[in-house]
Design a protein around this motif. Sequence first.
Motif, PDB file in Angstrom:
ATOM      1  N   SER A  54       0.817  -1.208   0.000  1.00  0.00           N
ATOM      2  CA  SER A  54       0.000   0.000   0.000  1.00  0.00           C
ATOM      3  C   SER A  54       0.852   1.260   0.000  1.00  0.00           C
ATOM      4  O   SER A  54       1.579   1.522   0.976  1.00  0.00           O
ATOM      5  CB  SER A  54      -0.893  -0.005   1.237  1.00  0.00           C
ATOM      6  N   GLU A 106     -13.628   5.385   3.605  1.00  0.00           N
ATOM      7  CA  GLU A 106     -14.481   4.544   4.462  1.00  0.00           C
ATOM      8  C   GLU A 106     -15.150   5.389   5.542  1.00  0.00           C
ATOM      9  O   GLU A 106     -16.346   5.251   5.814  1.00  0.00           O
ATOM     10  CB  GLU A 106     -13.623   3.447   5.112  1.00  0.00           C
ATOM     11  N   PHE A 126     -12.073  -5.191   5.632  1.00  0.00           N
ATOM     12  CA  PHE A 126     -10.684  -4.997   6.024  1.00  0.00           C
ATOM     13  C   PHE A 126     -10.669  -4.260   7.366  1.00  0.00           C
ATOM     14  O   PHE A 126     -11.662  -3.676   7.755  1.00  0.00           O
ATOM     15  CB  PHE A 126      -9.912  -4.236   4.929  1.00  0.00           C
ATOM     16  N   THR A 128      -9.476  -1.496   8.571  1.00  0.00           N
ATOM     17  CA  THR A 128      -9.845  -0.071   8.605  1.00  0.00           C
ATOM     18  C   THR A 128     -11.327   0.109   8.285  1.00  0.00           C
ATOM     19  O   THR A 128     -11.984   0.999   8.817  1.00  0.00           O
ATOM     20  CB  THR A 128      -9.009   0.724   7.589  1.00  0.00           C
ATOM     21  N   THR A 129     -11.856  -0.747   7.416  1.00  0.00           N
ATOM     22  CA  THR A 129     -13.285  -0.671   7.058  1.00  0.00           C
ATOM     23  C   THR A 129     -14.122  -0.993   8.298  1.00  0.00           C
ATOM     24  O   THR A 129     -15.086  -0.284   8.615  1.00  0.00           O
ATOM     25  CB  THR A 129     -13.633  -1.670   5.923  1.00  0.00           C
ATOM     26  N   SER A 257      -8.827   2.309  -1.703  1.00  0.00           N
ATOM     27  CA  SER A 257      -7.515   2.877  -1.437  1.00  0.00           C
ATOM     28  C   SER A 257      -6.764   2.809  -2.756  1.00  0.00           C
ATOM     29  O   SER A 257      -6.477   1.719  -3.245  1.00  0.00           O
ATOM     30  CB  SER A 257      -6.793   2.047  -0.373  1.00  0.00           C
TER      31      SER A 257
HETATM   32  C1  LIG Z   1      -8.893  -4.002   1.120  1.00  0.00           C
HETATM   33  C2  LIG Z   1      -8.436  -2.724   1.768  1.00  0.00           C
HETATM   34  N1  LIG Z   1      -9.341  -1.787   2.053  1.00  0.00           N
HETATM   35  C3  LIG Z   1      -8.967  -0.632   2.633  1.00  0.00           C
HETATM   36  C4  LIG Z   1      -7.658  -0.374   2.986  1.00  0.00           C
HETATM   37  C5  LIG Z   1      -7.301   0.921   3.670  1.00  0.00           C
HETATM   38  O1  LIG Z   1      -6.641   1.783   2.808  1.00  0.00           O
HETATM   39  P1  LIG Z   1      -5.617   2.898   3.280  1.00  0.00           P
HETATM   40  O2  LIG Z   1      -4.435   2.228   3.887  1.00  0.00           O
HETATM   41  O3  LIG Z   1      -5.296   3.648   2.020  1.00  0.00           O
HETATM   42  O4  LIG Z   1      -6.306   3.777   4.277  1.00  0.00           O
HETATM   43  C6  LIG Z   1      -6.697  -1.330   2.727  1.00  0.00           C
HETATM   44  C7  LIG Z   1      -5.289  -1.071   3.089  1.00  0.00           C
HETATM   45  O5  LIG Z   1      -4.432  -1.903   3.179  1.00  0.00           O
HETATM   46  C8  LIG Z   1      -7.091  -2.549   2.092  1.00  0.00           C
HETATM   47  O6  LIG Z   1      -6.208  -3.526   1.798  1.00  0.00           O
END
Ligand SMILES: Cc1ncc(COP(=O)(O)O)c(C=O)c1O
Length: 468
Positions: A54, A106, A126, A128-129, A257
């Motif tokens: 990422s 999110e 995920f 963070t979600t 993302s």
């Molecule tokens: C499937 C998925 N959704 C959301 C995210 C969150 O994204 P970000 O790190 O850009 O906030 C990630 C991050 O690894 C992810 O793999």
Amino acid sequence: MMVTPPFMEPFRIKSVEPIPFPTAEERRNSLAQAGFNLFRVPARQVTVDLLTDSGTAAMSAAQWSAVFSGDESYAGARSYEGFEAVVRELTGMPEVIPVHQGRAAERILFGTLLRPGEISVANTHFDTTAASVAAAGARCIDLPGRPDLPGNTEDSGLFGGNIDLEGLERVLRGPEKVRCVVLTVTDNAGGGQPVSPANLAEVRRLCAPRGIGVLLDASRFAENAYLVTRRDPEWVRASIPDVARAMFDLADGCFASLKKDGLANTGGLIALRDAALARDCRNRLIEVEGFPTYGGLAGRDLEALTKGLHEVMDPRYLEYRAESASWFADQLETAGFPVLRPTGCHAVYVDAAAKLAHIPAPELPATALANALYLAGAVRVTDLGTLVFGGPDPEGGPDRPAPREWVRFALPRRVYTRNHLEYVADIAAQVAAKATALSGYRILEQARTLRHFTAVLAPLGEPVPFEH
Ligand SMILES: Cc1ncc(COP(=O)(O)O)c(C=O)c1O
């Protein structure tokens, strides 16, 4: 036609960066000073960094030159118009909202959509979600696919990211107020496995008559599309943009993302069909991200993303990515680790519970394995086990275990060559040879959510010495 090995990098290197080679003593000190948490280890003490895919991509010459044409106007920048056009073409969704990264998308989308007590169902949210769903006062239900169940049998493991349709139907028929169903493509928490168009179509069939929104977490939409062309006979001849579009067409909206398949170092998006929901998201965005035409990004970031969203759909690049993941899995298996098959594109997942069967889940076997790889050769990977997906027991007992104890070897896009990965496999073999001597960890300090990023740990045994 000349035949090239599919995993040969379909690019050449124009700009390089030296990598550090810390000594064994430096590695021991760095890890101890980091509270035995690899997220807290400085990157200057890491030789090969497979912590995440990422925001770690190498940008192309075309992206770097686009960066110079960034329009940094506060409102209505030309760079937004280019980005909006590309996202509309890709998704078919008229409302395009940039944000600075996935979790901002999110927080804004789920904060706007969900009411306290409501439910968001997913193949797997995920981390963070899940945090954004909880922050909205709502609740997550994860229904990872079950190929053994009727209705899902056609997948036979090839679409391990599919949602469990029988489970979904049961939840939808139950008393809970389900507001949305999210399909994370590919399913990062579920081994980077793809979701099939057929599974998504079924989700839509179940949700549409009930007025329940279907959302894609499209962070790896291009990798998912490529895997569909390889695993679903119906889509073998389809182009990557066509498969991606077929998936987006089945959804009411998406968030992503773009630090993954945007092939850039920062960025994210929300794209929607519903103008009223988009208006409310934009109003929320103004409070936290900036103006709706830049969403926390610079104009130059939008330019890099606009190019990246095209480049990522190059079938030769995607083939190299999938084949190199599969080749790397072979190397890790030869090194002595059980790996998840079939591999996806963005990472190889190793089963730490199987390799370190003597370390129980509350003693964090995935963390133990990841830390050993760092101590052995400054290789940084990430733990996707109990530290990340488990949690403290509300009654004060041992930690609630995660469903799986995986260690993820993520593959940054266009960054490392086969030689780097051979080095990692070498280090992995050294760790595998001493696996039974490794010991677990206990948590000394942890945050209430997303604890793995900052937790402070302590080893439960003596460190194992490695060769160099
Ligand atoms: C499937 C998925 N959704 C959301 C995210 C969150 O994204 P970000 O790190 O850009 O906030 C990630 C991050 O690894 C992810 O793999």
